[in-house]
Scaffold this motif. Structure first.
Motif, PDB file in Angstrom:
ATOM      1  N   LYS A   1      -1.848   3.211  -5.586  1.00  0.00           N
ATOM      2  CA  LYS A   1      -3.146   3.529  -6.186  1.00  0.00           C
ATOM      3  C   LYS A   1      -3.265   3.102  -7.652  1.00  0.00           C
TER       4      LYS A   1
ATOM      5  N   VAL B   1       1.744   8.864  -4.776  1.00  0.00           N
ATOM      6  CA  VAL B   1       0.718   7.829  -4.596  1.00  0.00           C
ATOM      7  C   VAL B   1      -0.611   8.278  -5.215  1.00  0.00           C
ATOM      8  N   GLN B   2      -0.957   9.545  -5.036  1.00  0.00           N
ATOM      9  CA  GLN B   2      -2.226  10.030  -5.593  1.00  0.00           C
ATOM     10  C   GLN B   2      -2.038  10.778  -6.917  1.00  0.00           C
TER      11      GLN B   2
ATOM     12  N   THR C   1       0.847  -1.196   0.000  1.00  0.00           N
ATOM     13  CA  THR C   1       0.000   0.000   0.000  1.00  0.00           C
ATOM     14  C   THR C   1       0.885   1.250   0.000  1.00  0.00           C
ATOM     15  N   GLY C   2       0.244   2.380  -0.262  1.00  0.00           N
ATOM     16  CA  GLY C   2       0.974   3.638  -0.305  1.00  0.00           C
ATOM     17  C   GLY C   2       1.736   3.918   0.982  1.00  0.00           C
ATOM     18  N   VAL C   3       1.094   3.647   2.105  1.00  0.00           N
ATOM     19  CA  VAL C   3       1.753   3.958   3.376  1.00  0.00           C
ATOM     20  C   VAL C   3       3.021   3.126   3.558  1.00  0.00           C
TER      21      VAL C   3
ATOM     22  N   GLU D   1       4.562  15.646  -1.476  1.00  0.00           N
ATOM     23  CA  GLU D   1       3.629  15.345  -2.569  1.00  0.00           C
ATOM     24  C   GLU D   1       3.730  16.534  -3.533  1.00  0.00           C
TER      25      GLU D   1
ATOM     26  N   ASP E   1       6.274  11.793  -3.155  1.00  0.00           N
ATOM     27  CA  ASP E   1       5.150  10.884  -2.903  1.00  0.00           C
ATOM     28  C   ASP E   1       4.107  11.114  -3.990  1.00  0.00           C
TER      29      ASP E   1
ATOM     30  N   PHE F   1      -0.504  14.077   3.394  1.00  0.00           N
ATOM     31  CA  PHE F   1      -1.080  12.775   3.761  1.00  0.00           C
ATOM     32  C   PHE F   1      -0.150  11.698   3.242  1.00  0.00           C
ATOM     33  N   HIS F   2       0.337  10.870   4.161  1.00  0.00           N
ATOM     34  CA  HIS F   2       1.216   9.770   3.746  1.00  0.00           C
ATOM     35  C   HIS F   2       0.713   8.412   4.248  1.00  0.00           C
TER      36      HIS F   2
ATOM     37  N   GLU G   1      -4.865  14.527  -0.276  1.00  0.00           N
ATOM     38  CA  GLU G   1      -5.849  14.744   0.792  1.00  0.00           C
ATOM     39  C   GLU G   1      -5.853  16.209   1.226  1.00  0.00           C
TER      40      GLU G   1
HETATM   41  C1  PLP Z   1      -0.046  10.968  -1.283  1.00  0.00           C
HETATM   42  C2  PLP Z   1      -0.443   9.729  -0.542  1.00  0.00           C
HETATM   43  N1  PLP Z   1       0.510   9.011   0.075  1.00  0.00           N
HETATM   44  C3  PLP Z   1       0.204   7.882   0.738  1.00  0.00           C
HETATM   45  C4  PLP Z   1      -1.098   7.448   0.823  1.00  0.00           C
HETATM   46  C5  PLP Z   1      -1.404   6.185   1.583  1.00  0.00           C
HETATM   47  O1  PLP Z   1      -1.747   5.186   0.687  1.00  0.00           O
HETATM   48  P1  PLP Z   1      -2.533   3.873   1.196  1.00  0.00           P
HETATM   49  O2  PLP Z   1      -3.891   4.310   1.615  1.00  0.00           O
HETATM   50  O3  PLP Z   1      -2.517   2.980  -0.012  1.00  0.00           O
HETATM   51  O4  PLP Z   1      -1.736   3.317   2.311  1.00  0.00           O
HETATM   52  C6  PLP Z   1      -2.109   8.157   0.199  1.00  0.00           C
HETATM   53  C7  PLP Z   1      -3.518   7.709   0.273  1.00  0.00           C
HETATM   54  O5  PLP Z   1      -4.459   8.413  -0.030  1.00  0.00           O
HETATM   55  C8  PLP Z   1      -1.780   9.334  -0.502  1.00  0.00           C
HETATM   56  O6  PLP Z   1      -2.718  10.066  -1.128  1.00  0.00           O
END
Ligand code: PLP
Length: 456
Positions: free
Chosen positions: A292, A265-266, A126-128, A230, A263, A154-155, A235
């Motif tokens: 994602k 992820v989004q 997952t992203g985290v 990011e 980051d 948001f991480h 978020e």
């Molecule tokens: C920029 C960013 N990093 C990390 C995450 C965390 O990802 P995950 O929910 O897959 O753990 C998110 C989730 O929305 C995100 O938007």
């Protein structure tokens, strides 16, 4: 005579419908209440930008699994790849042995990452986890401990992820103590943070000044392993860090031997009109975090970075049971191929342009709209109680999401103050679907604006 476009939204019952209500009641009784749900949809099937619920109602998805579905729901190439892989090998564990899809996906990400030279990738779930692993790698590679993150960031929600995340109210209240050695600096958030009368260029310098000050007032730069940013906050409400800001930040990192981690992820995978948002600035990160939309909804994430950094940790220091699971890898490979084949980056720009056209009309009409932002197809409306004071309006976004749902839209809020509604349509949405969705969204905003005016 030209035919009117076929409608996608098809609402046959009251919402939520009877079958949906029954499942929602079971959810309330069996699932923890801490798990927020933005809309009372109970989905059964989905294709492209359309989601059909258990009562046969069809919605347009303006949320796309919070940005996980840039290729749309269930793209053929991806579901085929998943079926084929599921029949061949479901799991082995990359700590135990090797399967080709893991290697192929890492090769693809190494090729795509906007980083020069030799690159390596670690896959996780997952992203985290991508963020957590980047911190581990950065600490190992630099021998330093501190991490710098941003206001509004948001991480994710693990202990370290939550620590790096901003916004106490929703994500952190009651969950401390948090992890040590995480420092937070202001993000360049022009709409809210730019001093009155200052131009954008000077504001970037001002925000960089705030970062530099943190290296004096908060943390010794020689103890900082990495800055994690990011390029477009997700978020946080879809706020883009300018090219000038990112370049200056990169150069400060270089000066102090601090690793620069993007980051994405989004913001990644074509969402902003480039494969990765950081590419617009020409800044080369040391590590790139993806998740994602990498795999159209299958749980997989990645850290990609310069080989000498990525290979720093000792053998056995990284990994997990499922990270880079074969089926998720197959899904990711097919998703990336789909994005490239269909040039979804260009499509993101078109979606952003159409969406911004509507946003501008609504901003003219509705005083509760304070700011409108589209970076490619990462689009957000920020609501205020008063345009002059910019006091965040926390009621309107929830009302817009509710009213949008009644009109057949799936949406979610965003923002440090929960004062934004974001649209993250699948990049495969058709023009007709987008116009249909915008028409419904416009009505929902008009309702929220009317209620606000009445209450004032
Ligand atoms: C920029 C960013 N990093 C990390 C995450 C965390 O990802 P995950 O929910 O897959 O753990 C998110 C989730 O929305 C995100 O938007």
């Amino acid at each position: 005579m030209t035919q009117p476009p076929a409608k996608t939204i098809d609402i046959k019952t009251e919402l939520p419908g009877p079958k949906a209500r029954a499942v929602l009641a079971r959810r309330d009784a069996s699932v923890v209440r801490g798990l927020y749900r933005s809309c009372p949809i109970v989905a059964e099937t989905a294709r492209g930008a359309a989601v059909t619920d258990v009562d046969g109602n069809t919605f347009i998805d303006l949320n796309a699994g919070i940005g996980a579905l840039n290729c749309g729901h269930c793209p053929d190439k991806v579901t085929d790849a998943i079926h084929k892989q599921a029949d061949k090998l479901l799991h082995l564990c990359a700590i135990v042995g090797t399967y080709e899809p893991y290697v192929e996906l890492c090769e693809k990400l190494n090729e795509l990452a906007p980083i020069k030279g030799e690159k390596k990738t670690l896959l996780c779930n997952t992203g985290v986890e991508a963020g957590e692993n980047a911190v581990k790698i950065a600490r190992y590679a630099t021998g330093r401990q501190a991490i710098i993150v941003f206001e509004g960031a948001f991480h994710g929600r693990s202990l370290l992820g939550m620590t790096m995340t901003s916004k106490y109210d929703l994500y952190k209240r009651g969950f401390g103590p948090f992890a040590p050695e995480v420092y937070r600096v202001p993000f360049p958030y022009e709409y809210r943070e730019k001093p009155e009368g200052m131009n954008s260029r000077d504001y970037d310098d001002y925000a960089i000044g705030q970062f530099k000050k943190a290296l004096v007032a908060q943390v010794d730069p020689t103890s900082v392993a990495a800055v994690i940013i990011e390029p477009v906050q997700g978020e946080g409400g879809f706020i883009t860090a300018s090219t000038r800001y990112l370049r200056k930040l990169r150069s400060i990192c270089r000066e102090h031997g601090i690793l620069f981690v993007a980051d994405e992820v989004q913001s990644g995978f074509c969402r902003t009109g480039k494969m990765f948002a950081i590419e617009s600035s020409g800044v080369e990160p040391d590590m790139l975090l993806t998740a994602k939309s990498i795999a159209s909804g299958m749980p997989i994430a990645a850290v990609t970075g310069k080989a000498e950094i990525m290979d720093a940790p000792h053998v056995g220091g990284l990994g997990s049971t499922y990270g880079g699971n074969p089926v998720a890898c197959a899904s990711a490979i097919a998703s990336i191929d789909t994005m490239i084949e269909h040039d979804l980056a260009t499509r993101a720009l078109e979606i952003g342009k159409i969406t911004m056209g509507y946003f501008m009309q609504w901003k003219d009409k509705h005083p509760i709209i304070g700011d409108i932002r589209c970076d490619g197809a990462m689009c957000a409306i920020e609501f205020v109680n008063d345009r002059k004071t910019k006091e965040p309006n926390k009621t309107a976004p929830a009302r817009v999401v509710e009213e949008g749902f009644q009109r057949g839209l799936i949406m979610i809020r965003a923002g440090l103050y929960s004062s934004c509604v974001r649209t993250l349509a699948p990049l495969t949405i058709t023009d007709d679907q987008l116009h249909e969705a915008m028409s419904a969204l416009g009505e929902a905003i008009a309702v929220a604006d009317g209620e606000h005016a009445k209450a004032a």
